[in-house]
Scaffold this active site. Structure first.
Site, PDB file in Angstrom:
ATOM      1  N   GLY A  64      11.388   1.252   2.459  1.00  0.00           N
ATOM      2  CA  GLY A  64      11.122   0.015   2.945  1.00  0.00           C
ATOM      3  C   GLY A  64       9.222   0.309   2.191  1.00  0.00           C
ATOM      4  N   LYS A  95       6.150  -3.296   7.977  1.00  0.00           N
ATOM      5  CA  LYS A  95       6.763  -2.074   6.735  1.00  0.00           C
ATOM      6  C   LYS A  95       8.500  -2.992   6.858  1.00  0.00           C
ATOM      7  CE  LYS A  95       9.285   1.942   6.835  1.00  0.00           C
ATOM      8  NZ  LYS A  95       9.851   3.076   7.308  1.00  0.00           N
ATOM      9  N   ASP A 143      11.244  14.628   9.267  1.00  0.00           N
ATOM     10  CA  ASP A 143      10.204  13.411   8.114  1.00  0.00           C
ATOM     11  C   ASP A 143       8.818  14.112   8.342  1.00  0.00           C
ATOM     12  OD1 ASP A 143       9.989  13.311   5.147  1.00  0.00           O
ATOM     13  OD2 ASP A 143      10.448  11.006   5.139  1.00  0.00           O
ATOM     14  N   GLY A 175       8.188   3.689   0.205  1.00  0.00           N
ATOM     15  CA  GLY A 175       8.915   4.813   0.835  1.00  0.00           C
ATOM     16  C   GLY A 175      10.906   4.827   0.791  1.00  0.00           C
ATOM     17  N   GLY A 176      11.247   4.903   1.347  1.00  0.00           N
ATOM     18  CA  GLY A 176      12.807   5.477   0.680  1.00  0.00           C
ATOM     19  C   GLY A 176      13.452   4.192   1.565  1.00  0.00           C
ATOM     20  N   VAL A 205       5.285  -0.990   3.015  1.00  0.00           N
ATOM     21  CA  VAL A 205       4.297  -0.928   3.569  1.00  0.00           C
ATOM     22  C   VAL A 205       3.060  -1.991   3.103  1.00  0.00           C
ATOM     23  CG1 VAL A 205       2.591  -0.195   5.083  1.00  0.00           C
ATOM     24  CG2 VAL A 205       4.450   0.886   4.564  1.00  0.00           C
ATOM     25  N   ILE A 232       0.821  -1.415   0.096  1.00  0.00           N
ATOM     26  CA  ILE A 232      -0.390  -0.002  -0.110  1.00  0.00           C
ATOM     27  C   ILE A 232       0.832   1.199  -0.021  1.00  0.00           C
ATOM     28  CG2 ILE A 232      -2.426  -0.661   0.668  1.00  0.00           C
ATOM     29  CD1 ILE A 232      -1.012  -0.587   3.783  1.00  0.00           C
ATOM     30  N   GLY A 233       2.130   1.431   0.057  1.00  0.00           N
ATOM     31  CA  GLY A 233       2.430   2.603  -0.079  1.00  0.00           C
ATOM     32  C   GLY A 233       4.716   1.964  -0.301  1.00  0.00           C
TER      33      GLY A 233
END
Ligand code: NAG
Ligand code: NAG
Ligand code: NAG
Ligand code: NAG
Ligand code: NAG
Length: 951
Positions: free
Chosen positions: A665, A681, A779, A662-663, A667, A659-660
């Site tokens: 890892g 994650k 962040d 990121g830098g 998720v 579902i997402g």
């Protein structure tokens, strides 16, 4: 009336003012200015604008060359203009009597406070007085009546209270009088009728009571009358009909009653704007409302108007926005409206209109919104509607429409809401419905539509809501529907659908509600339904279904009403029999939540140490599978089993559960056998040291930071192949995702957004001040703010966060997200907590604007350094607000304004100038100051000065 006048003269006599200015020394003016300068709160020696205000040997008697001072040829001051000069202080030490020649005094937009001194009355020649946009409080002094030359008087946007003194009526030269956006109470003095040269009167946004005085009709030159957002009662005086110059009348949001006398419009030949919504008006709408032929804005929503639409509106081609929603208007709707080349918005909802819908609406090329719900409109939908290609919202629900949905509607390419529910439409849904590429919400509920469920809907790739219930749709549910991955809510209930459910429906992983009840569906529920992990509500009752229930929360917890009257459903639901064939012998329910457990931090620290140890060893023992699995569960659960379950549930981290990204890892949304959803994650396998560090840092920080607005860590796993963290799953998803979605953004209404701001501020303040050593997130960005199903904010992603030990200077590489990170991070690597304050400011503006503020931040900060007033300062706050929501009102508006003010303070380029997060959080939890003026009049300039509590 005479009595009032008489008392004015008494006041004059008592005051006994005699103005003798013949023997004035010019140096007296300079002295008076210096004395006042000395009384200001600013540091007079460093204030850049007033640095010229000083005596020097060459010019020791004259102030004529000083900043903001203009003299006449005799060396007397005739104008003092100190607009936008950042002055703080009062007017109490201003010796007005030293300026007998003064014609104009302009203090617009400073930070002056205290009251208006009564001795201002000595400025007998003054024609222009502007003290608007300051912090002036107290009453308007009655002595203001001595300023008989005054033509322009601006008092708006201050904190003035008390009543408008009746003596105002003595300012017979007055042409413009603004006192809006104060706290004025009492009624409008009848002496206002004496101001025969008045052209503009703006008293809106106060607490004025009583009725609009009949005497207002004496203001023959009046062009603008703004009295909205007060507590005015009584009726609209017929005398307004005398005001033949009147162009704008805004009376909305008051308590005005009675009938608007229709003849008053016979003389209003210049009317462009008439706004009386949100009152208690009754009777008929004025027949000659558009006599001028210039009417653009006509709003009368939320009243008790009856009868039909005025004749004059039929040919009123100037109309731009009409809102008559929520009245008792009636008549044949096909005969009452013409063709409007400029019309963008027409709301006739919740009235009693009948008759057919005319094709004319299609001839309005700019029409954006047409809503006529809750009326008695009958007949067929005119195919000509398809010509209104700018339509975004078409809502004709709750009427008596019959016949087919015309295929021409397929031309409405901009349409995102189409609501035709609760009518008597029949026939097949035309294939052209598939051409509505922008459609997000389609409601055809409760009609007599037949034929198959339209397969062409598969092309409406943005569709989120599909309501086709209570019709006579037949045949099977086409598998193509499952191609519309954006679907959230689907209702196909109360139709005549047959056959088995297509397994493809399991692909609708965003689906939240599904109602298939009251059909003739048969067979088993597809096993693919196991993937519908977002589903919260399901109803399959009154069908012919059998076999096991999908093993997901929505089914497991479904009430009997949602499952009953089928042919034999079984499975995990207290209302059903277990399935005999089930060989399930799943592991025990795993409960992973235990926030209160004090053992947790200890466990984790042990866990982290273990990772280190094992990693060290691992370098020697290549190939050995290392695994540390720790879950926060006091009674010691089998971590290995949980790990296996997670791997199984995500099919070894298959991208379809992702579902997402990121830098560090990705998720995954993971459903455990307990029915519990968690977010996993997984850190990138080839992420190198940075990824490892992020993983470890996140574990150690998240176990320390436990706050209701910080995402909860349930456990973690460190494995040679995959390292992952297990968090609580938050239904709402990220703020970034919500804000780009038109439907979800609208659901996140103002009060919820304010709550998000509060939650964020609390969480960051907690990290900075209550964690020891402090945690700096580094962040904060909308993508890292997750919302739960109650729109409560939770900060996530601590991969960049650091612990702030006061003994260590923090020289660390740049972290953060472009567009959110503080400017100092570009030139220094020394981090303090103010970088989170900055990012918080960006997120707050993003929430308020509905999108990332982008260049606005730069242009705001670039311009605070100069004293000029750049264009960006003139932007109205209301134009910045997320236009998908209707503007906030009253207390909510007040909060929005102060929050923007706080956000601007957080965005100060210099970290030292930003408030601390504690100040912000404290301020947000107390009551915020009330609005000094109506929201729609506030410019950004007014919000740029940091709130006083920061220093
Ligand atoms: C003195 O005043 C005159 C005008 O009154 C001005 O032009 C001049 O610049 C001033 N000189 C100084 C040194 O301030
Ligand atoms: C004062 O100065 C401002 C900016 O220079 C200007 O807009 C305003 O009209 C002036 N006021 C008067 C009364 O001249
Ligand atoms: C007006 O404000 C002053 C202080 O600013 C206060 O003392 C006074 O009571 C207020 N008057 C009214 C009528 O609210
Ligand atoms: C009203 O305005 C007119 C035209 O500008 C002017 O001649 C007249 O003196 C004004 N009346 C007063 C009372 O100032
Ligand atoms: C309307 O205006 C005309 C002139 O423009 C005037 O003769 C008439 O008396 C006015 N009617 C009302 C009701 O004020």
């Amino acid at each position: 009336m005479n009595l009032v006048l008489l008392s004015f003269f008494k006041v004059i006599l008592l005051f006994g003012c005699s103005f003798n200015n013949s023997q004035q020394e010019p140096s007296r003016e300079a002295d008076a200015l210096l004395k006042w300068k000395g009384s200001l709160d600013i540091n007079p020696t460093t204030h850049p604008l007033l640095s010229s205000w000083t005596h020097n040997h060459l010019n020791n008697t004259s102030c004529c060359h000083w900043f903001g001072i203009i003299c006449n040829k005799f060396g007397f001051v005739i104008k003092i203009n100190l607009t936008d000069s950042n002055l703080k202080g009062t007017l109490q030490n201003f010796n007005f009597s030293s300026f007998p020649s003064l014609l104009a005094f302009d203090l617009y937009n400073n930070s002056l406070y205290g009251s208006i001194p009564s001795h201002i009355s000595t400025l007998s020649r003054l024609t222009y007085l502007d003290i608007s946009r300051n912090h002036i409080s107290g009453n308007i002094p009655s002595q203001i009546c001595f300023l008989t030359s005054l033509r322009i008087l601006y008092l708006e946007r201050n904190y003035l209270n008390g009543t408008i003194p009746p003596e105002i009526g003595m300012l017979i030269s007055l042409e413009v009088f603004y006192a809006y956006g104060n706290n004025l109470s009492g009624s409008i003095p009848i002496s206002i009728g004496n101001l025969s040269n008045l052209t503009e009167l703006s008293l809106h946004g106060n607490k004025i009571i009583g009725s609009i005085p009949h005497e207002i009709g004496k203001l023959k030159l009046l062009r603008e009358l703004h009295l909205y957002e007060n507590d005015l009662t009584g009726s609209v005086p017929a005398s307004i009909g005398n005001l033949s110059s009147l162009t704008f009348i805004t009376l909305f949001t008051n308590i005005i009653t009675g009938v608007i006398p229709s003849h008053i419009f016979n003389n209003l030949t210049n009317l462009e704007d008439f706004e009386v919504g949100d009152n208690f008006l009754s009777g008929y709408l004025p027949e000659n409302i558009c006599l001028s032929g210039k009417l653009t804005w006509f709003t009368a929503y939320g009243n008790y108007f009856k009868g039909s639409i005025p004749q004059s509106m039929r040919n009123c081609t100037s109309l731009f926005r009409v809102d008559l929603q929520g009245n008792e208007l009636t008549g044949n709707i096909s005969e009452q409206f013409g063709v409007y080349p400029n019309l963008e918005y027409m709301d006739l909802s919740s009235n009693n209109f009948f008759g057919k819908l005319a094709g004319n609406w299609g001839e309005c090329p700019k029409l954006n919104v047409l809503t006529i719900y809750d009326n008695m409109v009958s007949g067929m939908l005119p195919p000509e509607l398809g010509k209104a290609t700018q339509l975004h919202i078409l809502d004709l629900s709750n009427n008596l429409l019959v016949g087919k949905i015309p295929k021409e509607l397929g031309r409405l390419k901009s349409l995102y809401n189409l609501f035709l529910n609760n009518n008597k439409l029949s026939g097949k849904v035309p294939a052209e419905i598939g051409m509505l590429f922008n459609l997000e919400s389609l409601d055809l509920t409760a009609n007599r539509l037949s034929g198959p469920i339209p397969v062409h809907l598969e092309q409406c790739s943005k569709l989120r809501e599909l309501y086709l219930g209570d019709n006579i749709f037949s045949g099977i549910i086409p598998f193509q529907i499952a191609k519309v991955r954006s679907l959230r809510n689907v209702d196909l209930s109360q139709n005549m659908l047959i056959g088995e459910l297509p397994p493809e429906l399991g692909n609708l992983i965003l689906l939240e509600t599904l109602n298939l009840s009251h059909n003739k569906l048969s067979g088993a529920l597809p096993s693919t339904f196991q993937q519908l992990i977002s589903l919260t509500s399901v109803d399959v009752s009154y069908n012919e279904l059998k076999g096991p229930l999908p093993n997901i929360k929505a089914f497991i917890e479904a009430p009997i009403e949602a499952l009953e009257h089928n042919k034999g459903l079984c499975g995990k639901n207290t209302n059903l029999k277990p399935c005999h064939t089930s060989k399930e012998n799943r592991s025990k329910i795993l409960v992973m939540v235990s926030i209160s457990c004090t053992l947790v931090p200890l466990l984790i620290i042990v866990g982290v140490l273990l990772i280190y140890k094992k990693r060290e060893r691992n370098t020697h023992e290549q190939g050995l599978i290392q695994m540390t699995v720790t879950f926060f569960e006091p009674c010691g659960h089998d971590g290995k089993r949980v790990h296996e379950e997670i791997v199984e549930a995500t099919e070894n981290f298959d991208s379809k559960y992702c579902i997402g990204v990121g830098g560090y890892g990705s998720v995954y949304k993971t459903l455990l056998s307990t029915g519990q959803l968690v977010a996993v994650k997984k850190f990138h396998e080839n992420g190198g040291v940075a990824s490892k560090e992020a993983f470890e840092s996140e574990i150690s920080l998240l176990t320390r930071a436990r706050h209701r607005n910080i995402v909860k860590l349930y456990g973690f796993c460190s494995h040679t192949r995959h390292s992952y963290l297990v968090y609580e799953y938050l239904e709402g998803g990220s703020l970034a995702k919500i804000l780009i979605d038109n439907v979800e953004a609208v659901e996140l209404e103002w009060s919820k957004r304010l709550n998000v701001v509060k939650g964020l501020a609390n969480a960051i303040s907690y990290m900075h001040y209550e964690c020891c050593p402090a945690i700096i997130h580094r962040d904060i960005a909308s993508k890292n703010v997750l919302l739960d199903d109650e729109y409560e904010a939770h900060i996530s992603d601590f991969g960049s966060a650091i612990s702030l030990d006061p003994n260590i200077s923090n020289w660390t590489p740049f972290a953060g997200t472009f567009g959110y990170s503080a400017p100092e991070l570009a030139y220094t690597m020394e981090v303090n907590e103010k970088c989170d304050v900055y990012s918080f400011g960006v997120v707050v503006l993003e929430l308020i604007m509905g999108k990332h503020p982008g260049d606005l931040i730069l242009s705001l900060s670039a311009s605070t350094s100069s004293s000029s007033t750049p264009a960006v300062h003139q932007i109205l706050l209301k134009d910045l607000l997320d236009q998908r929501l209707s503007p906030p009102k009253r207390q909510v508006a007040e909060k929005v304004v102060s929050i923007v003010n706080i956000a601007f303070a957080c965005l100060q380029p210099s970290p030292q100038s930003r408030p601390t997060m504690k100040q912000v959080a404290d301020k947000l939890s107390t009551s915020l100051p009330s609005l000094s003026e109506p929201l729609h009049a506030i410019t950004l300039r007014q919000l740029l000065d940091p709130p006083t509590w920061i220093y």
